[in-house]
Design an enzyme around this catalytic site. Structure first.
Site, PDB file in Angstrom:
ATOM      1  N   TYR A   2       0.830  -1.208   0.000  1.00  0.00           N
ATOM      2  CA  TYR A   2       0.000   0.000   0.000  1.00  0.00           C
ATOM      3  C   TYR A   2       0.862   1.254   0.000  1.00  0.00           C
ATOM      4  CZ  TYR A   2      -3.720  -3.251   1.377  1.00  0.00           C
ATOM      5  OH  TYR A   2      -4.602  -4.294   1.418  1.00  0.00           O
ATOM      6  N   ASN A  43       3.946   1.631  -1.084  1.00  0.00           N
ATOM      7  CA  ASN A  43       4.598   1.806  -2.387  1.00  0.00           C
ATOM      8  C   ASN A  43       3.639   2.383  -3.421  1.00  0.00           C
ATOM      9  OD1 ASN A  43       7.106   0.918  -1.526  1.00  0.00           O
ATOM     10  ND2 ASN A  43       6.683  -1.231  -2.012  1.00  0.00           N
ATOM     11  N   LYS A  86       1.207   4.402  -2.782  1.00  0.00           N
ATOM     12  CA  LYS A  86       1.036   5.822  -2.441  1.00  0.00           C
ATOM     13  C   LYS A  86       2.265   6.633  -2.833  1.00  0.00           C
ATOM     14  CE  LYS A  86      -2.023   4.352   1.238  1.00  0.00           C
ATOM     15  NZ  LYS A  86      -2.137   3.929   2.646  1.00  0.00           N
ATOM     16  N   GLN A 109       0.405   4.188   8.776  1.00  0.00           N
ATOM     17  CA  GLN A 109      -0.088   2.987   8.102  1.00  0.00           C
ATOM     18  C   GLN A 109      -0.527   1.961   9.146  1.00  0.00           C
ATOM     19  OE1 GLN A 109      -0.331   2.444   4.646  1.00  0.00           O
ATOM     20  NE2 GLN A 109      -1.490   0.659   5.299  1.00  0.00           N
ATOM     21  N   ASP A 142      -5.321  11.473   6.275  1.00  0.00           N
ATOM     22  CA  ASP A 142      -6.106  10.235   6.280  1.00  0.00           C
ATOM     23  C   ASP A 142      -7.460  10.434   6.938  1.00  0.00           C
ATOM     24  OD1 ASP A 142      -5.513   7.935   4.989  1.00  0.00           O
ATOM     25  OD2 ASP A 142      -4.391   6.988   6.601  1.00  0.00           O
ATOM     26  N   SER A 181     -17.244   0.670  10.567  1.00  0.00           N
ATOM     27  CA  SER A 181     -15.868   0.932  11.018  1.00  0.00           C
ATOM     28  C   SER A 181     -15.585   2.431  11.012  1.00  0.00           C
ATOM     29  CB  SER A 181     -14.858   0.225  10.118  1.00  0.00           C
ATOM     30  OG  SER A 181     -14.764   0.893   8.879  1.00  0.00           O
ATOM     31  N   PRO A 232      27.313  54.210  38.313  1.00  0.00           N
ATOM     32  CA  PRO A 232      27.278  52.937  39.047  1.00  0.00           C
ATOM     33  C   PRO A 232      25.889  52.314  39.118  1.00  0.00           C
ATOM     34  CG  PRO A 232      28.592  54.553  40.241  1.00  0.00           C
ATOM     35  CD  PRO A 232      27.924  55.291  39.122  1.00  0.00           C
ATOM     36  N   LEU A 233      24.840  53.079  38.762  1.00  0.00           N
ATOM     37  CA  LEU A 233      23.467  52.564  38.798  1.00  0.00           C
ATOM     38  C   LEU A 233      23.081  51.827  37.523  1.00  0.00           C
ATOM     39  CD1 LEU A 233      21.707  55.700  40.347  1.00  0.00           C
ATOM     40  CD2 LEU A 233      22.746  53.766  41.534  1.00  0.00           C
ATOM     41  N   SER A 282      19.795  46.404  29.566  1.00  0.00           N
ATOM     42  CA  SER A 282      18.953  45.201  29.559  1.00  0.00           C
ATOM     43  C   SER A 282      17.490  45.575  29.363  1.00  0.00           C
ATOM     44  CB  SER A 282      19.124  44.422  30.862  1.00  0.00           C
ATOM     45  OG  SER A 282      20.453  43.990  31.015  1.00  0.00           O
TER      46      SER A 282
END
Length: 893
Positions: free
Chosen positions: A10, A12, A14, A58, A83, A132, A339-340, A345
């Site tokens: 199957y 192969n 596809k 599959q 699917d 099903s 220094p502060l 950032s």
């Protein structure tokens, strides 16, 4: 999974069909030893891969291990479930949402066959035999929503022949050979036979033939249309699989813009006055970090979760994205700070929040991991501030994922190995040392790989331990370390001033071998610098091996490889080499990785974080990284060291300036942490600002010297006046900045950095002719002089005797071609922290030079400094505690 012949057949079919119409299809084959976890991991990877538009599992799964088929089919992402077997697609089909789901391929093929007859389905009576999940149930729903009146029959239906006789459309998927007889069928009915059954047939070479669920020879006499078996429904099922895959690709292209992330941004609820950083951080609900990872295009198997808010990213993503073009590279630096600190950032985070959450660009911030020492001792955390933070800030500022702890362990392993080796060489003969270094195990002696490398370094090309002469044994076992040349120190990530100088070896077991040593802070370790500059695990290991820890008594460099610890260091650091993923308050991604000091090291986050981020954002995206201290230190080292090793070329420099710092450079009173600012800083003073712009002008010139456009971000405080800010903007533009803008991101988040983000976008399109300041082939002294004169404004340099000796030693040892990493104060362009503004005409004193050979630079020591900061009178940890109600952290700055 497994190797069933029918499944392979199957598949192969596809693959062949896909190739015929131009679909790129691949068969992933797992062995029959695969577990359910193996299958789920594979599915998760395919779900995350944007290059995969559909995949099928599959069935049946041919494994020796129990696997829940329903769990597997439901693990497939609904948008890739071509699917149509997942419960979500089945549910949509049962509700009639046919345009928003994938229909199982066999029922879809059956409907297409019915349409090809030209018979109108609406109003017809349809019978489906079989219930099903793959055929019967979805076939019922499909016919129903195409306006047929549908009856479902099955093996327990007592009046099966009678029901079949009523059907205008009959679909049979019972799995029983020739169960439906021709005489049951209504004349002129459409009959779709989905059965595949094998019955004995002595006329066939195989002894059997394939038949359907309908007795074909008699049924074809009654039916107006009937599908043969084989050759009917089967080929249509494959065709529908191809069609669903094409539909999936079309939906993907309609929904997603190529290269654009689909990312959820967090809305800020701004408050005035602005609450404390920890209150803001804890009021934010960060996205699950796995969601952030998915949003930026990382696959599940590329992410290692450390709880809900942080994760490590596998280096394999670089290989996957190797052909992806890099984004724009932006470095945030600053003028000489008070220094502060001036908010580099905070500006970094504000800029990425503006670019991402407000301008909808792919953007990453790359920042350093903060040291526990400053967090508890000096200035609190480093997550940004106000409404521009990396969150959760307590996770960011404390242990994170343990990288700094790993560095501590690795560094101290080297230190222990140095002293142990000296001790054993002092107390044992050559042969005794050799017997311990190359022991006989089960009567066999064997050199390890690292010992082979040492032999080759010594010029001994032998691999048999029994073949060495006494002289060769002596060379091999004796490192002959000169204790006075040991440069490798122990480290601790705490500001413990009383470890700045210590005496080790005082235990009686050390037999009188004592020496003076010291503890540095962990982030100053060369291992941290190596982590930041390495471009992979192998490169990091090679750099570890090159780290020079001392010299022998003959003046030869002794390396970590000579000590035999290289492999152990790599093992200790194997997880630390992976960047850490976090997010900002507004939900933009952040890499937090490495945290080298910006004085004795290069002060930048990791090359690996930048490289991965540049791939993830794509060619139109942005990566914003921060360089430590002022532009004369962090930015210069970013260009001359980090960019030299990474090969990356920056597009824009963002230079952060504040009115406060410029007033200090203009002659304002001293600024001291923990002390209220003098009135000169809280009242308008244009004269001080104008005079202090000399420092801003010099730092703009420094950035432009490297050929990169500069955007000045004036980080505005509430005490700044409009006239002061306008004056800074004017001076910046006159000094050659591409643009200069006021920023209010601390109080407003990304919205307050919109003008900055737009200026950065424009600057990134301007020509960038990046160049290094010096050629590494120049003599050591010439490289130092170039930095001092061109970047700092010095008239010349002066090498003190110890520095002169090191120049000669490192040149002799072959380290003269390494880049230079100047170790000086960050509080002045000069070596004297009291000299503000843009001093000139001074002579820069170089008191010593040290080598970080593994990291790949020499660092001259300018003036005096300690690599183990001390706790102040009132350390930050006074304000840190657990909340008695929530159990969370309170007090982190």
């Amino acid at each position: 999974v497994g190797n069933r012949d029918d499944s392979n057949l199957y598949i192969n079919m596809k693959l062949k069909a896909a190739a015929e119409i131009g679909i790129s299809a691949n068969h992933i084959k797992l062995p029959n030893t695969a577990t359910e976890a193996d299958v789920l991991k594979c599915i998760a990877s395919l779900n995350a891969d944007p290059a995969v538009h559909g995949f099928i599992v599959q069935l049946p799964l041919d494994s020796n291990n129990p696997i829940n088929t329903e769990k597997i089919t439901n693990a497939v992402a609904p948008e890739k479930d071509v699917d149509g077997l997942s419960s979500i697609n089945a549910g949509k089909l049962s509700r009639g949402d046919l345009g928003d789901c994938f229909i199982p391929c066999t029922p879809k093929g059956c409907m297409e066959l019915i349409r090809q007859t030209g018979v109108q389905v609406a109003g017809k009576r349809a019978v489906v035999i079989g219930r099903s999940k793959i055929v019967g149930a979805p076939m019922h729903d499909l016919l129903l929503w195409n306006n047929a009146t549908v009856t479902t029959c099955h093996s327990k239906t007592s009046t099966l022949a009678e029901e079949v006789g009523k059907a205008d459309i009959l679909v049979v998927a019972a799995g029983r050979a020739e169960m439906v007889k021709g005489e049951w069928i209504k004349p002129g009915a459409i009959v779709i036979d989905c059965g595949i059954n094998h019955v004995p047939d002595s006329t066939k070479a195989s002894g059997k033939r394939v038949v359907g669920d309908v007795a074909y020879s008699s049924a074809k006499e009654k039916a107006s249309f009937i599908t043969p078996v084989p050759g009917g429904v089967g080929p249509m099922t494959v065709a529908m699989l191809m069609q669903s895959t094409v539909e999936s690709a079309q939906r993907f292209l309609e929904k997603f813009q190529p290269g654009k992330w689909t990312i959820q941004y967090n809305q800020l609820t701004l408050k005035m006055p602005v609450p404390s950083d920890i209150e803001i951080s804890q009021s934010c609900m960060p996205k699950p970090i796995e969601q952030v990872a998915k949003e930026v295009g990382l696959f599940p198997d590329e992410v290692e979760l450390y709880g809900q808010t942080k994760a490590k990213v596998q280096l394999s993503v670089l290989k996957r994205l190797k052909n992806q073009p890099d984004g724009k590279y932006v470095v945030v630096t600053g003028i000489t700070p008070t220094p502060l600190g001036e908010g580099k950032s905070t500006t970094t985070v504000g800029l990425v929040q503006a670019l991402g959450a407000h301008l909808h660009q792919n953007v990453f911030a790359c920042v350093r991991q903060p040291s526990q020492g400053p967090t508890f001792g000096i200035k609190g955390g480093a997550a940004g501030g106000g409404y521009c933070q990396v969150v959760p800030m307590e996770e960011f500022n404390l242990h994170l994922t343990g990288d700094i702890h790993a560095i501590t362990a690795a560094n101290n392993l080297v230190a222990a190995a140095i002293d142990a080796r000296i001790f054993h060489e002092l107390t044992q003969s050559d042969q005794a040392l050799y017997n311990r270094l190359v022991p006989s195990i089960s009567g066999v002696r064997k050199f390890s790989d690292i010992q082979i490398r040492r032999l080759q370094k010594l010029g001994i090309n032998k691999t048999d331990p029994m073949a060495l002469t006494k002289e060769e044994v002596n060379l091999f076992v004796r490192l002959d370390i000169d204790p006075g040349t040991i440069t490798w120190q122990r480290v601790l990530d705490t500001n413990d001033r009383f470890l700045r100088k210590i005496t080790i070896g005082q235990s009686p077991t050390e037999k009188g071998f004592t020496r003076t040593a010291q503890f540095d802070i962990t982030v100053s370790s060369e291992i941290m610098a190596v982590l930041a500059l390495a471009d992979g695990l192998d490169d990091m290991k090679k750099r570890f091996g090159k780290m020079v820890v001392a010299s022998s008594k003959k003046g030869q460099p002794i390396t970590a490889d000579d000590l035999g610890v290289t492999g152990a260091l790599a093992v200790l650091m194997k997880d630390a080499v992976k960047p850490n993923l976090m997010q900002t308050l507004e939900g933009t991604p952040v890499f937090v990785h490495a945290g080298p000091f910006a004085n004795i090291a290069h002060g930048n986050s990791s090359v690996l974080a930048d490289k991965i981020a540049l791939k993830l954002v794509g060619k139109d995206g942005f990566v914003v990284t921060e360089a430590g201290f002022g532009a004369d230190i962090g930015m210069e080292k970013f260009f001359n060291i980090k960019c030299r090793y990474s090969g990356l070329r920056p597009h824009v420099v963002v230079l952060v300036a504040t009115v406060r710092a410029l007033k200090m450079h203009g002659g304002g009173p001293a600024v001291t942490a923990g002390v209220p600012l003098p009135k000169e800083y809280t009242e308008e003073n244009l004269q001080l600002v104008a005079k202090g712009c000399s420092n801003l002008n010099k730092q703009i010139q420094n950035a432009r010297m490297f050929g990169v456009p500069v955007v000045v971000a004036v980080n505005a405080f509430k005490t700044d006046t409009k006239a002061e800010v306008a004056l800074v903007v004017q001076h910046a533009k006159e000094a050659g900045a591409f643009d200069a803008v006021e920023c209010t991101h601390w109080a407003e988040g990304g919205k307050g950095a919109l003008a900055l983000a737009q200026a950065v976008q424009r600057a990134s399109q301007a020509p960038s002719n990046f160049r290094f300041l010096y050629n590494v082939e120049l003599p050591i002294v010439d490289k130092i002089r170039l930095i001092a004169q061109q970047v700092y404004g010095a008239r010349d340099i002066e090498l003190l005797p110890e520095a002169q000796e090191k120049v000669a030693l490192y040149t002799k040892q072959g380290f003269g071609n390494l880049p230079i990493c100047m170790a000086k104060t960050h509080l002045s362009l000069s070596h004297d922290p009291e000299q503000k503004g843009a001093p000139t005409g001074f002579v820069l004193p170089i008191r010593d030079i040290r080598a970080s050979v593994g990291a790949g630079f020499l660092y001259p020591l300018v003036g005096t400094m300690s690599t183990m900061p001390g706790l102040p009178t009132r350390p930050c940890f006074y304000d840190i505690d657990l909340d008695p109600v929530s159990g969370g952290v309170n007090g982190l700055f």
